[in-house]
Design a protein around this motif. Structure first.
Motif, short mmCIF file in Angstrom:
data_model
loop_
_atom_site.label_atom_id
_atom_site.label_comp_id
_atom_site.label_asym_id
_atom_site.label_seq_id
_atom_site.Cartn_x
_atom_site.Cartn_y
_atom_site.Cartn_z
N UNK A 185 66.96 98.16 80.63
CA UNK A 185 67.87 98.17 79.49
C UNK A 185 68.38 96.75 79.21
N UNK A 186 69.07 96.62 78.09
CA UNK A 186 69.60 95.31 77.71
C UNK A 186 70.58 94.78 78.75
N UNK A 187 71.34 95.68 79.40
CA UNK A 187 72.31 95.23 80.40
C UNK A 187 71.68 94.91 81.74
N UNK A 188 70.34 95.02 81.85
CA UNK A 188 69.65 94.65 83.07
C UNK A 188 69.35 95.80 84.00
N UNK A 189 69.93 96.98 83.78
CA UNK A 189 69.66 98.11 84.66
C UNK A 189 68.29 98.69 84.35
N UNK A 190 67.60 99.10 85.40
CA UNK A 190 66.27 99.67 85.23
C UNK A 190 66.37 101.19 85.11
N UNK A 191 65.42 101.76 84.39
CA UNK A 191 65.35 103.21 84.28
C UNK A 191 63.89 103.63 84.26
N UNK A 192 63.65 104.84 84.72
CA UNK A 192 62.29 105.38 84.78
C UNK A 192 62.08 106.33 83.60
N UNK A 193 60.86 106.33 83.07
CA UNK A 193 60.59 107.12 81.87
C UNK A 193 59.18 107.65 81.91
N UNK A 194 58.99 108.76 81.21
CA UNK A 194 57.65 109.28 80.95
C UNK A 194 57.36 109.00 79.49
N UNK B 149 60.79 109.42 77.26
CA UNK B 149 61.87 110.26 77.80
C UNK B 149 62.41 109.63 79.07
N UNK B 150 63.71 109.45 79.13
CA UNK B 150 64.37 108.89 80.31
C UNK B 150 64.41 109.96 81.41
N UNK B 151 63.71 109.70 82.51
CA UNK B 151 63.65 110.68 83.61
C UNK B 151 64.28 110.09 84.88
N UNK B 152 65.19 109.15 84.69
CA UNK B 152 65.79 108.51 85.85
C UNK B 152 66.47 109.53 86.76
N UNK C 224 66.62 105.46 70.47
CA UNK C 224 66.04 104.22 71.01
C UNK C 224 67.14 103.22 71.32
N UNK C 225 68.11 103.09 70.40
CA UNK C 225 69.22 102.17 70.63
C UNK C 225 70.07 102.65 71.82
N UNK C 226 70.28 103.95 71.90
CA UNK C 226 71.13 104.49 72.97
C UNK C 226 70.49 104.30 74.34
N UNK C 227 69.19 104.52 74.45
CA UNK C 227 68.53 104.46 75.76
C UNK C 227 68.30 103.02 76.20
#
Length: 735
Positions: A459-468, A489-492, A409-412
């Motif tokens: 994410x904390x740095x502002x980048x978006x990611x897609x997940x299921x 799960x990060x499916x970016x 969780x921290x890593x993603x």
């Protein structure tokens, strides 16, 4: 027989070599060992239970002490604020005393102007009126009434019906002479307060300080509180009682609505607390104001399970008491409320575990050790599985507050454990439309079912990611909700690959459309006979070729639409769509097909039913569903297309009497390129993209799609769309 004899020999010899196990019950040393272990188990269990109870009580006491301290602090804040408001209203009355001290006689317009200036801009919300009370004798009464009746300085018509009330002969009267505002309170003019409060008014005159007469004894405004202040001639000595009596000219009075002191709750956070109770009493113990969130709470406001504080209020000559009461759970979060119980349950569980281990050791030490080792190994596997899982896993309480996270969780997300614990997933979420989250919470909290879906997070740095995401409710055997387990799960990267593939498909499909159009035009030209007459066999071959070209065009259109949905280039243009008109257009479009199959198509739609949505995308959805129903329903079957209003959503059903979907394949029906086995047997053509596209477009329109199906009986697809969905970011972009 030989095998049995050999087995029996091994068993006997083994028992002879280990008599301590077989005959342990008769061994005094083992009995003593068993007794010692069993006694130790009971003693340790009792000690652990006692410690658990003590720890639970200590936790409860600590939380109660902290909650009481927080309550007392906020209660004092309420006391200070109400004190300030009350003092401000008292100061308004003292201002009237200063007005008369100026030395000139105050007439009715001057009084009205003074009061209106005070109450402008809502500075004194609890002040309902201000009055000047004049002291007259019985001999002055008739002349006094005549003067007031003839006073047209404020009211052009004067006061022709003015009279000192109640009627009767009294040596002295204290009469309400000036009143502001007058509108709605005309019946107060002329009221003789000496009739019921003469002794108290004389005490106020002799004491020279502000005092309260209690509630105004008029039934229409019986919730107002009357404050009076004596007025003396300017410059006259007022040091002794005789001097004050000699200089006395009347009273300034104001009526207060105590409830209004509590109406502005901007700075009263305690007022927003559930189960809060307020009570205001005057110096005689009479209840001036009382308010409770829960009806009937006043009788138990100071119960053993509540905090209560009696707080003094002093302003001028007033001495009131404010009582504030809240439940002992005040300022405690649900997690803190459960802490003593969790401590107790944890201690009891630990005690029971220790007792069980010792008890098992006393009866079968080796078996207990093996079992303990096995349990330890399984626990280690679970911890390793969670710790090193690539997906991020969280556990929350029923309100979504995060209680546990794994390292992924921290890593993603980029947030630390300290930043996450106690927060909600909105810390990195909240990027989807509100309808998405309303549906999510309805499924997991109200329906108590698992939720699966795709979403975009940040994410904390502002980048978006897609997940299921998969969220499961945690329920006890009685069905009570204790919290949720979420796996994300990060499916970016997968989405990037899918978009690249979709863009390739889109590009390829676009390139195919031009030559396909030329082929269709050429075939139509040949069929028309321009190039010469054709034989019957040639006509049939060209007809089949034209039909295949139409199918290929439909396939290309579907693939392009799927590609635009997956790449996010398909925008939504919402408008009011008449469902009855759209149903009729669909019937006309599909009529050649279902007429050829001798099928019956019935339309059911209330007149005037409209929905705010994208007309083209809704047409695509319904056209696909209706085409499937016609294609997979035998000749002579029936199909229904119906719509109805369901709360704040529109429900559309496509019902057929076709082949149905096998139960073993229903979970995969919306997957891309999937076709049911009975469908491929009945109809060889088809891409398996139709229902995938239906679900994708439905999600884009903030809707839901579901179905029920029984093989060999038929299928019903149900579409739910919001009447007025919230706007999307892409809705105003060009198609």
């Amino acid at each position: 027989m030989e095998g049995n004899t050999h087995t029996q020999t091994l068993t006997v010899s083994d028992s002879l070599r280990r008599p301590e196990i077989t005959n342990g019950s008769n061994d005094p040393k083992m009995k003593r060992y068993h007794t010692i272990l069993l006694t130790a188990a009971y003693i340790l269990f009792a000690a652990c239970v006692a410690v658990s109870i003590a720890a639970s009580r200590f936790a409860a006491s600590s939380e109660r002490t902290r909650a009481r301290a927080e309550f007392q602090q906020q209660a004092r804040g309420v006391q200070n604020l109400i004190q300030e408001r009350l003092q401000a209203h008292v100061n308004a009355l003292l201002g009237a005393q200063g007005l008369f001290a100026a030395g000139t006689r105050i007439d009715r317009p001057s009084w009205a102007s003074f009061v209106r200036g005070l109450t402008a801009h809502g500075r004194y919300p609890a002040l309902t009126s201000m009055a000047y009370l004049e002291s007259i004798t019985a001999s002055q009464r008739l002349l006094f009434e005549q003067i007031v009746r003839a006073d047209t300085s404020l009211n052009p018509g004067g006061y022709p019906h003015f009279a000192v009330r109640p009627e009767g002969t009294r040596d002295r009267s204290i009469v309400i002479t000036y009143l502001e505002p007058e509108t709605g309170r005309e019946d107060l003019l002329g009221l003789d307060l000496a009739y019921s409060h003469l002794t108290l008014l004389d005490d106020v005159r002799d004491g020279g300080e502000l005092a309260s007469l209690g509630r105004l004894a008029v039934s229409r405004i019986g919730r107002e509180y009357l404050l009076v202040l004596p007025l003396y001639r300017s410059g006259a000595p007022q040091d002794t009682v005789p001097e004050r009596r000699s200089a006395f000219i009347g009273y300034a009075a104001e009526t207060l609505s105590p409830a209004q002191l509590f109406q502005d709750r901007t700075n009263l956070p305690l007022m927003e607390t559930q189960d809060v109770f307020f009570e205001l009493k005057d110096s005689q113990g009479e209840v001036i104001f009382q308010e409770s969130v829960l009806p009937g709470l006043g009788a138990d406001a100071s119960g053993s399970n509540r905090f209560a504080e009696d707080l003094p209020l002093h302003a001028g000559g007033l001495s009131w008491v404010l009582t504030v009461s809240v439940p002992e759970t005040f300022a405690l979060t649900p997690a803190l409320e459960k802490e003593p119980l969790l401590v107790l349950l944890g201690g009891l569980a630990f005690s029971l575990l220790i007792f069980t281990l010792l008890y098992e050791a006393a009866n079968a030490r080796r078996r207990a050790m093996i079992l303990a080792g096995k349990m330890t190994g399984e626990l280690g596997k679970f911890q390793l599985a969670v710790k090193y899982a690539s997906n991020h896993i969280i556990i929350t309480d029923p309100d979504g507050k995060i209680l546990y996270i794994n390292p992924s969780t921290e890593r993603i997300t980029g947030y630390t454990r300290t930043e996450i614990i106690g927060q909600t997933a909105r810390l990195w979420g909240g990027r989807m439309p509100p309808e998405y989250y309303r549906r999510l919470w309805r499924i997991i909290k109200e329906e108590k079912k698992p939720f699966d879906g795709e979403l975009t997070n940040r994410r904390k740095d502002g980048t978006e990611y897609e997940a299921v995401v998969h969220i499961s409710p945690i329920l006890d055997r009685g069905g009570q909700l204790y919290g949720f387990v979420g796996i994300e799960e990060d499916i970016t990267q997968q989405k990037v690959l899918e978009r690249a593939r979709s863009e390739f498909v889109s590009l390829t499909s676009h390139q195919l459309r031009t030559p396909l159009t030329a082929i269709r035009l050429t075939l139509e030209t040949l069929r028309s006979g321009i190039g010469g007459s054709l034989s019957e066999a040639q006509q049939e071959m060209i007809g089949r070729a034209a039909e295949y070209a139409v199918r290929m065009a439909d396939t290309i259109h579907t693939m392009l639409t799927v590609s635009r949905v997956e790449t996010g280039t398909l925008s939504v243009v919402r408008d009011s769509v008449s469902l009855a008109s759209m149903f009729e257009d669909l019937r006309r479009e599909q009529e050649p097909v279902f007429s050829r199959k001798h099928q019956q198509l019935a339309l059911e739609c209330p007149s005037g039913l409209s929905v705010g949505t994208d007309a083209k995308l809704l047409w695509e959805i319904l056209s696909n569903l209706l085409s499937n129903a016609i294609a997979y329903t035998p000749d002579g079957g029936s199909i229904r297309l119906r719509a109805a209003l369901a709360d704040d959503r529109v429900r559309i059903d496509v019902v057929d009497t076709g082949y149905g979907i096998p139960s073993s394949e229903q979970e995969r029906i919306f997957q891309k390129f999937f076709r049911a086995t009975n469908a491929t047997q009945k109809k060889t053509s088809g891409t398996g993209l139709g229902l995938y596209l239906v679900r994708s477009l439905t999600t884009l329109l903030d809707g839901e799609i579901a179905f029920t199906s029984i093989e060999h009986q038929g299928t019903t697809f149900t579409l739910h769309l919001p009447l007025n969905p919230p706007p999307h970011e892409q809705e105003h972009s060009d198609r």
